[in-house]
Motif scaffolding. Structure first.
Motif, PDB file in Angstrom:
ATOM      1  N   PRO A  97       0.843  -1.206   0.000  1.00 12.49           N
ATOM      2  CA  PRO A  97       0.000   0.000   0.000  1.00 12.49           C
ATOM      3  C   PRO A  97       0.872   1.247   0.000  1.00 12.49           C
ATOM      4  CG  PRO A  97      -0.817  -1.585   1.590  1.00 12.49           C
ATOM      5  CD  PRO A  97       0.525  -2.106   1.129  1.00 12.49           C
ATOM      6  N   ARG A  98       0.443   2.255  -0.723  1.00 14.31           N
ATOM      7  CA  ARG A  98       1.258   3.453  -0.892  1.00 14.31           C
ATOM      8  C   ARG A  98       0.388   4.669  -1.152  1.00 14.31           C
ATOM      9  NH1 ARG A  98       5.234   2.418  -4.457  1.00 14.31           N
ATOM     10  NH2 ARG A  98       4.923   0.194  -4.128  1.00 14.31           N
ATOM     11  N   THR A  99       0.946   5.824  -0.954  1.00 14.46           N
ATOM     12  CA  THR A  99       0.279   7.074  -1.320  1.00 14.46           C
ATOM     13  C   THR A  99       0.815   7.516  -2.666  1.00 14.46           C
ATOM     14  OG1 THR A  99      -0.007   7.738   0.988  1.00 14.46           O
ATOM     15  CG2 THR A  99      -0.137   9.468  -0.670  1.00 14.46           C
ATOM     16  N   ILE A 100      -0.071   7.820  -3.594  1.00 14.82           N
ATOM     17  CA  ILE A 100       0.344   8.265  -4.920  1.00 14.82           C
ATOM     18  C   ILE A 100      -0.203   9.667  -5.184  1.00 14.82           C
ATOM     19  CG2 ILE A 100       0.441   5.910  -5.826  1.00 14.82           C
ATOM     20  CD1 ILE A 100      -2.200   6.482  -7.286  1.00 14.82           C
ATOM     21  N   GLU A 101       0.491  10.384  -6.034  1.00 13.55           N
ATOM     22  CA  GLU A 101       0.086  11.738  -6.399  1.00 13.55           C
ATOM     23  C   GLU A 101      -0.377  11.737  -7.847  1.00 13.55           C
ATOM     24  OE1 GLU A 101       1.800  16.341  -6.309  1.00 13.55           O
ATOM     25  OE2 GLU A 101       3.166  14.627  -6.121  1.00 13.55           O
ATOM     26  N   VAL A 102      -1.583  12.220  -8.080  1.00 16.26           N
ATOM     27  CA  VAL A 102      -2.149  12.289  -9.431  1.00 16.26           C
ATOM     28  C   VAL A 102      -2.257  13.748  -9.825  1.00 16.26           C
ATOM     29  CG1 VAL A 102      -4.078  11.661 -10.920  1.00 16.26           C
ATOM     30  CG2 VAL A 102      -3.451  10.172  -8.995  1.00 16.26           C
ATOM     31  N   VAL A 103      -1.596  14.111 -10.915  1.00 21.03           N
ATOM     32  CA  VAL A 103      -1.604  15.484 -11.391  1.00 21.03           C
ATOM     33  C   VAL A 103      -2.951  15.771 -12.053  1.00 21.03           C
ATOM     34  CG1 VAL A 103      -0.533  17.109 -12.999  1.00 21.03           C
ATOM     35  CG2 VAL A 103       0.885  15.501 -11.699  1.00 21.03           C
ATOM     36  N   ASP A 104      -3.499  16.966 -11.820  1.00 20.84           N
ATOM     37  CA  ASP A 104      -4.758  17.344 -12.451  1.00 20.84           C
ATOM     38  C   ASP A 104      -4.625  17.275 -13.958  1.00 20.84           C
ATOM     39  OD1 ASP A 104      -6.086  17.739 -10.105  1.00 20.84           O
ATOM     40  OD2 ASP A 104      -5.648  19.873  -9.990  1.00 20.84           O
ATOM     41  N   GLY A 105      -5.610  16.670 -14.587  1.00 20.56           N
ATOM     42  CA  GLY A 105      -5.516  16.431 -16.017  1.00 20.56           C
ATOM     43  C   GLY A 105      -5.858  17.608 -16.891  1.00 20.56           C
ATOM     44  N   ASP A 106      -6.425  18.688 -16.337  1.00 19.82           N
ATOM     45  CA  ASP A 106      -6.845  19.790 -17.195  1.00 19.82           C
ATOM     46  C   ASP A 106      -5.704  20.712 -17.581  1.00 19.82           C
ATOM     47  OD1 ASP A 106      -6.332  21.145 -14.865  1.00 19.82           O
ATOM     48  OD2 ASP A 106      -8.434  21.579 -14.386  1.00 19.82           O
ATOM     49  N   GLY A 107      -4.545  20.549 -16.921  1.00 16.55           N
ATOM     50  CA  GLY A 107      -3.395  21.374 -17.279  1.00 16.55           C
ATOM     51  C   GLY A 107      -3.534  22.812 -16.859  1.00 16.55           C
ATOM     52  N   GLY A 108      -4.509  23.126 -16.037  1.00 16.43           N
ATOM     53  CA  GLY A 108      -4.760  24.506 -15.648  1.00 16.43           C
ATOM     54  C   GLY A 108      -3.738  25.049 -14.679  1.00 16.43           C
ATOM     55  N   ASN A 109      -3.905  24.757 -13.406  1.00 13.97           N
ATOM     56  CA  ASN A 109      -3.021  25.306 -12.385  1.00 13.97           C
ATOM     57  C   ASN A 109      -1.895  24.357 -11.995  1.00 13.97           C
ATOM     58  OD1 ASN A 109      -4.683  27.626 -12.187  1.00 13.97           O
ATOM     59  ND2 ASN A 109      -6.093  26.518 -10.834  1.00 13.97           N
ATOM     60  N   GLY A 110      -1.839  23.243 -12.607  1.00 13.51           N
ATOM     61  CA  GLY A 110      -0.784  22.291 -12.289  1.00 13.51           C
ATOM     62  C   GLY A 110      -0.928  21.697 -10.906  1.00 13.51           C
ATOM     63  N   GLY A 111      -2.160  21.627 -10.412  1.00 13.30           N
ATOM     64  CA  GLY A 111      -2.392  21.051  -9.095  1.00 13.30           C
ATOM     65  C   GLY A 111      -2.344  19.543  -9.129  1.00 13.30           C
ATOM     66  N   SER A 112      -2.495  18.938  -7.957  1.00 15.06           N
ATOM     67  CA  SER A 112      -2.475  17.485  -7.877  1.00 15.06           C
ATOM     68  C   SER A 112      -3.329  17.036  -6.707  1.00 15.06           C
ATOM     69  CB  SER A 112      -1.041  16.975  -7.709  1.00 15.06           C
ATOM     70  OG  SER A 112      -0.489  17.439  -6.488  1.00 15.06           O
ATOM     71  N   ARG A 113      -3.661  15.740  -6.710  1.00 10.57           N
ATOM     72  CA  ARG A 113      -4.426  15.126  -5.634  1.00 10.57           C
ATOM     73  C   ARG A 113      -3.702  13.865  -5.181  1.00 10.57           C
ATOM     74  NH1 ARG A 113     -10.173  14.875  -8.658  1.00 10.57           N
ATOM     75  NH2 ARG A 113      -8.830  15.071 -10.493  1.00 10.57           N
ATOM     76  N   THR A 114      -3.841  13.545  -3.922  1.00 13.41           N
ATOM     77  CA  THR A 114      -3.205  12.345  -3.389  1.00 13.41           C
ATOM     78  C   THR A 114      -4.254  11.271  -3.117  1.00 13.41           C
ATOM     79  OG1 THR A 114      -3.331  13.137  -1.103  1.00 13.41           O
ATOM     80  CG2 THR A 114      -1.320  13.646  -2.353  1.00 13.41           C
ATOM     81  N   TYR A 115      -3.834  10.023  -3.323  1.00 14.70           N
ATOM     82  CA  TYR A 115      -4.699   8.867  -3.076  1.00 14.70           C
ATOM     83  C   TYR A 115      -3.876   7.791  -2.370  1.00 14.70           C
ATOM     84  CZ  TYR A 115      -8.026  10.828  -6.431  1.00 14.70           C
ATOM     85  OH  TYR A 115      -8.919  11.647  -7.079  1.00 14.70           O
ATOM     86  N   ASP A 116      -4.531   7.064  -1.502  1.00 19.83           N
ATOM     87  CA  ASP A 116      -3.917   5.886  -0.883  1.00 19.83           C
ATOM     88  C   ASP A 116      -4.298   4.674  -1.721  1.00 19.83           C
ATOM     89  OD1 ASP A 116      -2.850   7.369   1.265  1.00 19.83           O
ATOM     90  OD2 ASP A 116      -4.763   7.269   2.328  1.00 19.83           O
ATOM     91  N   ALA A 117      -3.294   4.033  -2.326  1.00 13.27           N
ATOM     92  CA  ALA A 117      -3.524   2.904  -3.231  1.00 13.27           C
ATOM     93  C   ALA A 117      -3.351   1.589  -2.491  1.00 13.27           C
ATOM     94  CB  ALA A 117      -2.560   2.971  -4.412  1.00 13.27           C
ATOM     95  N   ALA A 118      -4.296   0.669  -2.698  1.00 11.83           N
ATOM     96  CA  ALA A 118      -4.224  -0.662  -2.096  1.00 11.83           C
ATOM     97  C   ALA A 118      -4.708  -1.685  -3.102  1.00 11.83           C
ATOM     98  CB  ALA A 118      -5.054  -0.733  -0.822  1.00 11.83           C
ATOM     99  N   LEU A 119      -4.152  -2.867  -3.026  1.00 15.92           N
ATOM    100  CA  LEU A 119      -4.529  -3.970  -3.907  1.00 15.92           C
ATOM    101  C   LEU A 119      -5.215  -5.032  -3.061  1.00 15.92           C
ATOM    102  CD1 LEU A 119      -4.084  -4.408  -6.974  1.00 15.92           C
ATOM    103  CD2 LEU A 119      -2.168  -5.887  -6.375  1.00 15.92           C
ATOM    104  N   LEU A 120      -6.484  -5.255  -3.331  1.00 12.57           N
ATOM    105  CA  LEU A 120      -7.271  -6.212  -2.569  1.00 12.57           C
ATOM    106  C   LEU A 120      -7.377  -7.500  -3.355  1.00 12.57           C
ATOM    107  CD1 LEU A 120     -10.189  -3.769  -1.601  1.00 12.57           C
ATOM    108  CD2 LEU A 120      -8.007  -4.107  -0.422  1.00 12.57           C
ATOM    109  N   THR A 121      -6.828  -8.594  -2.836  1.00 15.23           N
ATOM    110  CA  THR A 121      -6.888  -9.865  -3.546  1.00 15.23           C
ATOM    111  C   THR A 121      -8.273 -10.464  -3.417  1.00 15.23           C
ATOM    112  OG1 THR A 121      -6.075 -11.044  -1.597  1.00 15.23           O
ATOM    113  CG2 THR A 121      -4.437 -10.317  -3.205  1.00 15.23           C
ATOM    114  N   THR A 122      -8.654 -11.217  -4.445  1.00 15.31           N
ATOM    115  CA  THR A 122      -9.981 -11.836  -4.486  1.00 15.31           C
ATOM    116  C   THR A 122      -9.810 -13.325  -4.681  1.00 15.31           C
ATOM    117  OG1 THR A 122     -10.154 -11.399  -6.868  1.00 15.31           O
ATOM    118  CG2 THR A 122     -11.076  -9.760  -5.390  1.00 15.31           C
ATOM    119  N   ALA A 123      -9.154 -13.962  -3.742  1.00 18.67           N
ATOM    120  CA  ALA A 123      -8.904 -15.402  -3.831  1.00 18.67           C
ATOM    121  C   ALA A 123     -10.214 -16.153  -3.989  1.00 18.67           C
ATOM    122  CB  ALA A 123      -8.181 -15.893  -2.579  1.00 18.67           C
TER     123      ALA A 123
END
Length: 276
Positions: free
Chosen positions: A231-257
């Motif tokens: 699990p990690r925190t990732i930074e996603v840059v705003d896609g509109d190219g306007g102010n060059g802002g970004s958002r953070t998300y906590d990424a996790a991989l949930l297995t489905t055995a």
């Protein structure tokens, strides 16, 4: 399992052990590093002696010529300083752990994903999520994901794979400037499956596409490292190219055995600053 499959798996086990042997420094196991040492890492006879097995037997093990006991594999794993993920992988290759079933669902439009999983991620309005087959093919995605990243449906079915998109799609790399650690972790996750199913058609197809898409990352593909997704925190840059802002998300991989042949769900939970 057929004789050909058993032979292939023994070969993967031998290659895996050799890769770890060659990158383990002698001083890490209390041996002197002599100036005339020509072999990278440890010698086979050193691993055999430290593990309490015969040199010939260990040589045959690396060559994929013999089966062996769990006790021997435990001893070799300790000698090679394998972590928990790598040790479990060795046991799986030798048939001492349950195999993952081959995923036979159709990938591409999301119709191959389990209905319950699709309904689940569809209810996450603020958390982008993907349902992934064991080879990381994207089989379903929610609106939150396609609103944040390029819609997987806009890519050809054969390219609709999370690892391929991260390493080869400029749009994904613009949105995720720090895409490499995420891709490396996913590749270690994929490698753990690939080695246990060396004859699986979809595993082989993805391996070939990875080489073709990024031959400059040959050192990634050649590395035998395996592991679970951290699990990690990732930074996603705003896609509109306007102010060059970004958002953070906590990424996790949930297995489905037990579902989708051992697939998983990738979920991105908005960081606290986003009012999640």
């Amino acid at each position: 399992m057929t004789t050909a499959e058993e032979t292939a798996r023994r070969g993967e086990l031998g290659t895996f052990l050799r890769a770890y042997r060659e990158r383990l420094a002698p001083d890490e196991v209390g041996l002197p590093a002599t100036p005339r040492r020509r072999t990278p890492g440890l010698r086979r006879e050193e691993v055999a002696a430290l593990s309490g097995v015969g040199v010939a037997w260990y040589t045959w093990l690396e060559q994929g010529r013999v089966d062996t006991s769990r006790q021997v594999l435990d001893a070799v794993s300790r000698t090679l300083r394998l972590d928990g993920d790598a040790h479990r992988h060795v046991l799986a290759l030798a048939g001492f752990a349950p195999q993952q079933a081959t995923d036979s669902e159709d990938a591409g439009t999301g119709t191959g994903a389990d209905d319950n999983l699709r309904a689940m991620i569809g209810s996450w309005s603020a958390s982008p999520a993907l349902v992934l087959a064991p080879d990381l093919t994207i089989t379903a995605w929610n609106t939150a994901y396609s609103s944040l990243f390029p819609d997987p449906g806009d890519h050809p079915a054969e390219r609709r794979n999370l690892l391929l998109l991260l390493i080869g799609d400029p749009a994904h790399q613009r949105l995720l400037p720090a895409w490499e650690p995420l891709a490396q972790d996913l590749h270690r996750h994929f490698r753990a499956r690939a080695d246990t199913l060396p004859r699986d058609a979809r595993v082989q197809a993805l391996t070939e596409r990875l080489h073709a898409t990024r031959p400059d990352l040959a050192h990634w593909w050649a590395c035998r490292a395996v592991g679970g997704f951290a699990p990690r925190t990732i930074e996603v840059v705003d896609g509109d190219g306007g102010n060059g802002g970004s958002r953070t998300y906590d990424a996790a991989l949930l297995t489905t055995a037990g579902q989708q042949g051992g697939g998983c769900v990738l979920v991105l939970t908005p960081g606290r600053s986003q009012g999640a």
